[in-house]
Design a protein around this motif. Structure first.
Motif, short mmCIF file in Angstrom:
data_model
loop_
_atom_site.label_atom_id
_atom_site.label_comp_id
_atom_site.label_asym_id
_atom_site.label_seq_id
_atom_site.Cartn_x
_atom_site.Cartn_y
_atom_site.Cartn_z
N LYS A 47 -8.41 6.16 7.98
CA LYS A 47 -7.24 5.23 7.33
C LYS A 47 -6.26 4.82 8.03
CE LYS A 47 -8.75 6.34 2.58
NZ LYS A 47 -7.98 7.03 1.38
N ILE A 48 -5.41 3.56 8.07
CA ILE A 48 -4.12 3.40 8.60
C ILE A 48 -3.19 3.08 7.15
CG2 ILE A 48 -2.88 1.78 9.81
CD1 ILE A 48 -6.08 1.12 10.72
N VAL A 49 -2.26 3.88 7.35
CA VAL A 49 -1.14 3.78 6.07
C VAL A 49 0.07 3.39 6.44
CG1 VAL A 49 -2.47 5.57 4.66
CG2 VAL A 49 -0.54 6.38 6.12
N THR A 50 0.55 2.51 5.50
CA THR A 50 1.99 1.97 5.83
C THR A 50 2.98 2.74 4.86
OG1 THR A 50 1.10 -0.24 6.20
CG2 THR A 50 3.56 -0.08 5.79
N TYR A 51 4.02 3.52 5.36
CA TYR A 51 5.14 4.28 4.86
C TYR A 51 6.24 3.49 4.57
CZ TYR A 51 2.53 8.51 4.73
OH TYR A 51 1.75 9.61 4.73
N ASP A 52 7.05 3.54 3.54
CA ASP A 52 8.35 2.85 3.20
C ASP A 52 9.14 4.16 3.71
OD1 ASP A 52 10.88 2.33 2.43
OD2 ASP A 52 10.22 1.07 0.85
N GLU B 253 7.10 6.55 0.17
CA GLU B 253 5.98 6.26 -0.42
C GLU B 253 4.92 5.35 0.38
OE1 GLU B 253 7.08 4.26 -4.19
OE2 GLU B 253 7.66 5.99 -4.99
N ILE B 254 3.63 5.45 -0.01
CA ILE B 254 2.70 4.69 0.87
C ILE B 254 2.53 3.36 0.27
CG2 ILE B 254 0.37 4.50 1.45
CD1 ILE B 254 0.09 7.52 1.85
N THR B 255 2.96 2.40 1.09
CA THR B 255 2.94 0.81 0.40
C THR B 255 1.67 0.02 0.70
OG1 THR B 255 3.79 -0.24 2.47
CG2 THR B 255 5.40 0.68 0.59
N GLN B 256 0.80 0.36 1.52
CA GLN B 256 -0.54 -0.09 1.96
C GLN B 256 -1.53 0.83 2.64
OE1 GLN B 256 -2.69 -2.24 1.45
NE2 GLN B 256 -1.79 -4.22 1.49
N GLU B 257 -2.83 0.46 2.36
CA GLU B 257 -3.60 1.26 3.13
C GLU B 257 -4.57 0.24 3.98
OE1 GLU B 257 -6.10 4.32 1.02
OE2 GLU B 257 -4.63 5.70 1.04
N TYR B 258 -5.22 0.45 5.07
CA TYR B 258 -6.22 0.00 5.61
C TYR B 258 -7.24 0.71 6.07
CZ TYR B 258 -1.83 -2.88 6.76
OH TYR B 258 -0.61 -3.46 6.74
N ASN B 259 -8.27 0.41 5.29
CA ASN B 259 -9.51 1.46 5.41
C ASN B 259 -10.87 0.83 5.77
OD1 ASN B 259 -10.91 3.62 4.97
ND2 ASN B 259 -10.90 3.87 2.74
N HIS B 260 -10.77 0.42 7.18
CA HIS B 260 -12.21 -0.09 7.70
C HIS B 260 -12.93 0.65 8.66
CE1 HIS B 260 -13.47 -4.07 5.72
NE2 HIS B 260 -12.62 -3.66 5.10
N HIS B 261 -12.15 1.38 9.26
CA HIS B 261 -12.67 2.14 10.63
C HIS B 261 -13.63 3.30 9.97
CE1 HIS B 261 -10.71 0.54 13.85
NE2 HIS B 261 -9.58 0.58 13.34
#
Length: 330
Positions: A181-186, A191-199
């Motif tokens: 996964k790729i995650v965006t942190y604030d 906190e994690i604001t977004q997850e990119y889960n396609h790999h």
């Protein structure tokens, strides 16, 4: 082969993060004028919006090694130049320490100790006032560069492999992890604001490009390159091809028209950084051995030269326009 993602998720985070500490090695933190040790030396040209301010800043192929920085007890995994001026170096060591070095004084200025395992990646924010370190102990730490204070600690119980700040707001950064996964942190709330889960495999590299808004390009061990709109968890483009190999490093060209990837078939591949994001098949850089290693790539500020390490400890310099190798250093 990477083993980190096979470990049970709670293996090392059960004990909590290591106790942070810092040590200043320079003569004084502020000079007689009140300038911080981080202030660039006078007369140094800066990059304004990544455009060189100084007209006479022409780049040349290096001729010899002028200095070796020593101080880490184990290997160094990452080196980052200070944004815009490059007068400081940030190094991420496998001894669990990060160090900031002065290029002008040729010495270590501050050591940041805060991880119980090697540091995999480190990244300055866009003015260099803070940086994030990502470690094999599954924790990320946000440090204040000047004082060495830990502002925030982050974890999602996966090993962070790569970290990048969002170009338009230093409060957000993205992390490519061993759990695919790729995650965006604030950075303010942790906190994690977004997850990119396609790999389908651990994520290795992230680069931001501008193409009708900010897009994020990621590569992984699954040999795919994915293009994402910022803050939308579905990729807008897949770049995948039977001949493509995994690319552990991506770097954007200073013109922002192209990005390059260190491909594990011993070549450096070039892609468009906008429009169709197509691979420039006629433009390939080869002549170095990198299969099995994640060697970093860098450009000269004028975009004329491309530099890469290789698996034999050599440094290779190519001409960007002609794709011709100009120099090899051992």
């Amino acid at each position: 082969r990477k083993m980190a993602h096979l470990l049970p998720p709670s293996n090392s985070t059960r004990n909590g993060p290591a106790e942070p500490s810092t040590k200043f090695h320079g003569r004084e933190e502020f000079d007689y004028k009140g300038n911080s040790w981080m202030a660039p030396p006078s007369g140094l040209g800066t990059l304004k919006d990544d455009e060189l301010e100084m007209d006479h800043h022409k780049c040349y192929v290096p001729k010899k090694c002028v200095h070796r920085f020593t101080g880490h007890n184990k290997g160094v995994h990452r080196i980052r130049l200070f944004p815009r001026t490059g007068h400081l170096l940030l190094s991420a060591g496998l001894d669990g320490k990060c160090k900031v070095w002065s290029v002008e004084q040729k010495q270590v200025m501050r050591t940041y100790i805060g991880h119980s395992a090697g540091v995999r990646d480190a990244q300055f924010n866009y003015d260099g006032s803070t940086f994030v370190s990502a470690s094999f102990d599954r924790y990320l730490r946000l440090w204040k560069t000047e004082t060495g204070q830990v502002l925030q600690t982050f974890t999602n119980h996966a090993v962070p492999y790569v970290v990048k700040f969002y170009p338009h707001d230093s409060n957000f950064f993205v992390v490519g992890c061993s759990n695919n996964k790729i995650v965006t942190y604030d950075a303010t709330t942790a906190e994690i604001t977004q997850e990119y889960n396609h790999h389908l495999a651990p994520v290795n590299a992230i680069v931001f490009v501008e193409d009708h808004g900010t897009k994020m390009i990621t590569t992984s061990d699954d040999k795919k390159v994915l293009v994402w709109e910022w803050d939308i968890g579905v990729p807008v483009k897949y770049i995948s091809d039977p001949t493509m190999q995994s690319m552990p490093v991506l770097t954007l060209h200073p013109s922002r028209q192209f990005f390059v990837g260190q491909s594990l078939d011993n070549t450096i591949c070039v892609f468009q950084a906008q429009g169709r994001f197509s691979q420039q098949r006629k433009k390939k850089f080869s002549g170095h051995i990198v299969s099995g290693y994640a060697c970093d790539i860098a450009f000269s500020p004028d975009g004329q030269f491309l530099v890469s390490g290789d698996g034999n400890g050599k440094l290779n310099v190519w001409d960007w326009k002609r794709t011709k190798m100009l120099q090899k250093f051992k």
